[in-house]
Scaffold this motif. Sequence first.
Motif, PDB file in Angstrom:
ATOM      1  N   GLY A 103      -7.553  27.989  14.221  1.00 19.02           N
ATOM      2  CA  GLY A 103      -6.668  26.916  14.855  1.00 19.02           C
ATOM      3  C   GLY A 103      -7.546  25.608  14.989  1.00 19.02           C
ATOM      4  N   PHE A 104      -6.900  24.621  15.664  1.00 25.06           N
ATOM      5  CA  PHE A 104      -7.446  23.370  15.822  1.00 25.06           C
ATOM      6  C   PHE A 104      -8.268  23.262  16.958  1.00 25.06           C
ATOM      7  N   ASP A 105      -8.164  24.372  17.707  1.00 26.25           N
ATOM      8  CA  ASP A 105      -8.895  24.351  19.107  1.00 26.25           C
ATOM      9  C   ASP A 105     -10.032  25.092  18.925  1.00 26.25           C
ATOM     10  N   GLN A 106     -10.573  25.493  17.845  1.00 26.00           N
ATOM     11  CA  GLN A 106     -11.779  26.173  17.471  1.00 26.00           C
ATOM     12  C   GLN A 106     -12.763  25.323  17.000  1.00 26.00           C
ATOM     13  N   LEU A 107     -12.323  23.872  16.771  1.00 23.23           N
ATOM     14  CA  LEU A 107     -13.385  22.949  16.086  1.00 23.23           C
ATOM     15  C   LEU A 107     -14.471  22.342  16.919  1.00 23.23           C
ATOM     16  N   ALA A 108     -14.667  22.593  18.036  1.00 25.95           N
ATOM     17  CA  ALA A 108     -15.583  21.883  18.852  1.00 25.95           C
ATOM     18  C   ALA A 108     -16.872  22.460  18.224  1.00 25.95           C
ATOM     19  N   GLY A 109     -17.828  21.655  18.106  1.00 29.78           N
ATOM     20  CA  GLY A 109     -19.270  22.018  17.834  1.00 29.78           C
ATOM     21  C   GLY A 109     -19.361  22.465  16.339  1.00 29.78           C
ATOM     22  N   LYS A 110     -18.282  22.267  15.572  1.00 27.04           N
ATOM     23  CA  LYS A 110     -18.210  22.740  14.062  1.00 27.04           C
ATOM     24  C   LYS A 110     -18.488  21.444  13.429  1.00 27.04           C
ATOM     25  N   ARG A 111     -18.731  21.615  12.153  1.00 30.04           N
ATOM     26  CA  ARG A 111     -19.057  20.522  11.185  1.00 30.04           C
ATOM     27  C   ARG A 111     -17.618  20.239  10.310  1.00 30.04           C
ATOM     28  N   VAL A 112     -17.031  19.298  11.101  1.00 26.99           N
ATOM     29  CA  VAL A 112     -15.429  18.889  10.464  1.00 26.99           C
ATOM     30  C   VAL A 112     -15.639  17.611   9.470  1.00 26.99           C
ATOM     31  N   VAL A 113     -15.037  17.764   8.325  1.00 24.43           N
ATOM     32  CA  VAL A 113     -14.869  16.712   7.557  1.00 24.43           C
ATOM     33  C   VAL A 113     -13.533  16.103   7.349  1.00 24.43           C
ATOM     34  N   VAL A 114     -13.514  14.757   7.294  1.00 33.21           N
ATOM     35  CA  VAL A 114     -12.225  13.845   7.246  1.00 33.21           C
ATOM     36  C   VAL A 114     -12.297  12.773   6.157  1.00 33.21           C
ATOM     37  N   VAL A 115     -11.389  12.472   5.720  1.00 35.04           N
ATOM     38  CA  VAL A 115     -11.399  11.202   4.739  1.00 35.04           C
ATOM     39  C   VAL A 115     -11.321  10.046   5.560  1.00 35.04           C
ATOM     40  N   GLN A 116     -12.323   8.914   5.391  1.00 36.34           N
ATOM     41  CA  GLN A 116     -12.676   7.933   6.277  1.00 36.34           C
ATOM     42  C   GLN A 116     -11.530   7.055   6.546  1.00 36.34           C
ATOM     43  N   GLY A 117     -11.060   6.643   7.712  1.00 36.37           N
ATOM     44  CA  GLY A 117     -10.040   5.680   7.902  1.00 36.37           C
ATOM     45  C   GLY A 117      -8.529   6.463   7.969  1.00 36.37           C
ATOM     46  N   THR A 118      -8.525   7.509   7.789  1.00 36.64           N
ATOM     47  CA  THR A 118      -7.214   8.190   7.906  1.00 36.64           C
ATOM     48  C   THR A 118      -6.866   8.542   9.373  1.00 36.64           C
ATOM     49  N   VAL A 119      -5.520   8.942   9.336  1.00 39.24           N
ATOM     50  CA  VAL A 119      -5.166   9.125  10.981  1.00 39.24           C
ATOM     51  C   VAL A 119      -5.843  10.733  11.312  1.00 39.24           C
ATOM     52  N   GLN A 120      -5.971  11.489  10.169  1.00 38.61           N
ATOM     53  CA  GLN A 120      -6.900  12.552  10.715  1.00 38.61           C
ATOM     54  C   GLN A 120      -8.428  12.238  11.058  1.00 38.61           C
ATOM     55  N   GLY A 131       0.739  -1.158   0.016  1.00 43.14           N
ATOM     56  CA  GLY A 131       0.081   0.185   0.093  1.00 43.14           C
ATOM     57  C   GLY A 131       0.808   1.310   0.062  1.00 43.14           C
ATOM     58  N   SER A 132       0.610   2.054  -0.957  1.00 47.60           N
ATOM     59  CA  SER A 132       1.502   3.435  -1.037  1.00 47.60           C
ATOM     60  C   SER A 132       0.497   4.624  -1.002  1.00 47.60           C
ATOM     61  N   SER A 133       0.231   5.211   0.168  1.00 46.23           N
ATOM     62  CA  SER A 133      -0.520   6.398   0.146  1.00 46.23           C
ATOM     63  C   SER A 133      -0.311   7.090   1.603  1.00 46.23           C
ATOM     64  N   SER A 134       0.757   7.456   1.753  1.00 42.79           N
ATOM     65  CA  SER A 134       1.108   8.446   2.757  1.00 42.79           C
ATOM     66  C   SER A 134       0.576   7.585   4.223  1.00 42.79           C
ATOM     67  N   ILE A 135       0.538   6.500   4.504  1.00 46.29           N
ATOM     68  CA  ILE A 135       0.011   6.024   5.703  1.00 46.29           C
ATOM     69  C   ILE A 135       0.838   5.909   6.829  1.00 46.29           C
ATOM     70  N   THR A 136       0.058   6.884   7.872  1.00 44.47           N
ATOM     71  CA  THR A 136       0.637   7.133   9.150  1.00 44.47           C
ATOM     72  C   THR A 136       0.778   5.880   9.891  1.00 44.47           C
ATOM     73  N   ILE A 137       1.861   5.238  10.328  1.00 41.79           N
ATOM     74  CA  ILE A 137       1.925   4.130  11.461  1.00 41.79           C
ATOM     75  C   ILE A 137       1.270   4.475  12.588  1.00 41.79           C
ATOM     76  N   THR A 138       0.331   3.452  12.781  1.00 41.57           N
ATOM     77  CA  THR A 138      -0.383   3.770  14.053  1.00 41.57           C
ATOM     78  C   THR A 138      -0.570   2.321  14.923  1.00 41.57           C
ATOM     79  N   GLU A 139      -0.854   1.941  16.008  1.00 43.27           N
ATOM     80  CA  GLU A 139      -0.883   0.709  16.606  1.00 43.27           C
ATOM     81  C   GLU A 139      -1.976   0.099  16.297  1.00 43.27           C
ATOM     82  N   ALA A 140      -3.136   0.753  15.819  1.00 40.68           N
ATOM     83  CA  ALA A 140      -4.435   0.349  15.525  1.00 40.68           C
ATOM     84  C   ALA A 140      -4.128  -0.397  14.176  1.00 40.68           C
ATOM     85  N   ARG A 141      -3.634   0.217  13.114  1.00 40.92           N
ATOM     86  CA  ARG A 141      -3.254  -0.231  11.779  1.00 40.92           C
ATOM     87  C   ARG A 141      -2.461  -1.571  11.945  1.00 40.92           C
TER      88      ARG A 141
END
Length: 285
Positions: A145-162, A108-118
Amino acid sequence: MRIRSALTRAAALGAAAVLAATALTACGDGDATSEAANPYGLLQAGVLRAGTLTDAPPNVYLKDGKFTGFDNDLLTAVAAKAGLKVEFVGTDFSALLAQVNNHKFDVGSSSITITEARKKTVDFGNGYDFGYFGLDVPAGSPITGFDQLAGKRVVVVQGTVQDDYATRENLNPVRVPDYNGAVNQLKAGTADAWIAPAEIGDKSAADSSGKITVAAKQLSPAPTAYAFAKGGDKLREALNKALDEVIADGTWSRLQAQYYPGRPIPADFKPGSGTVAVPSPSAAS
């Protein structure tokens, strides 16, 4: 007559035994030949079938019908050191790791961040890159900033480290299958923010004709690496060795300068095994 019949039966049994032994020998030779021709157990001997994405520049993407980007160009160079050609196949990130472990892909080649779960699904090679989280927002957004995201509609790509980050921070993220889906949510005003790999977020904002801006960045917690099926140690070890070779010959530094011009490399980041000297971009060019 009885003696002749017994002799005939004995001869037949002897011939069968010879044929069986010959067949077993042939099978053994075939297995040895097969292993010699395909020592890494690839789906096709001599060809590294890589699952990747099509829409995540500058890391992995399609350009004029060709798979390219830092991760893919690096993998092509690494594979060449191991005497392999690469066949890239596009897929969704949410399915990629399972597809690798189920042997739909060799890697797999896709900028995959190493995590314990993966690590429960796949094995990882040595880290070849670091990364930052980027926070993309619609133009004119008050979010800075990242500290202002509570209560906001935040989008992420499913399954990513984000996705992992947003879930851990209790942001209740909106999950989409690919990066184009995230960009479209921002452009349409149906999301307040997108947590993205910073380089992909930068490129998406630059290509948005002013509709998207980058509000903030922060260092990702772990390196990125290629993913391998569980038990694929021969292939993983061969590509780890080849990765060190392309670091040593300057290819890694050249691709860094090409795809991430001006991006500082953290002082404590050592690509590959960490035992190879990394030429400067100027020395590599």
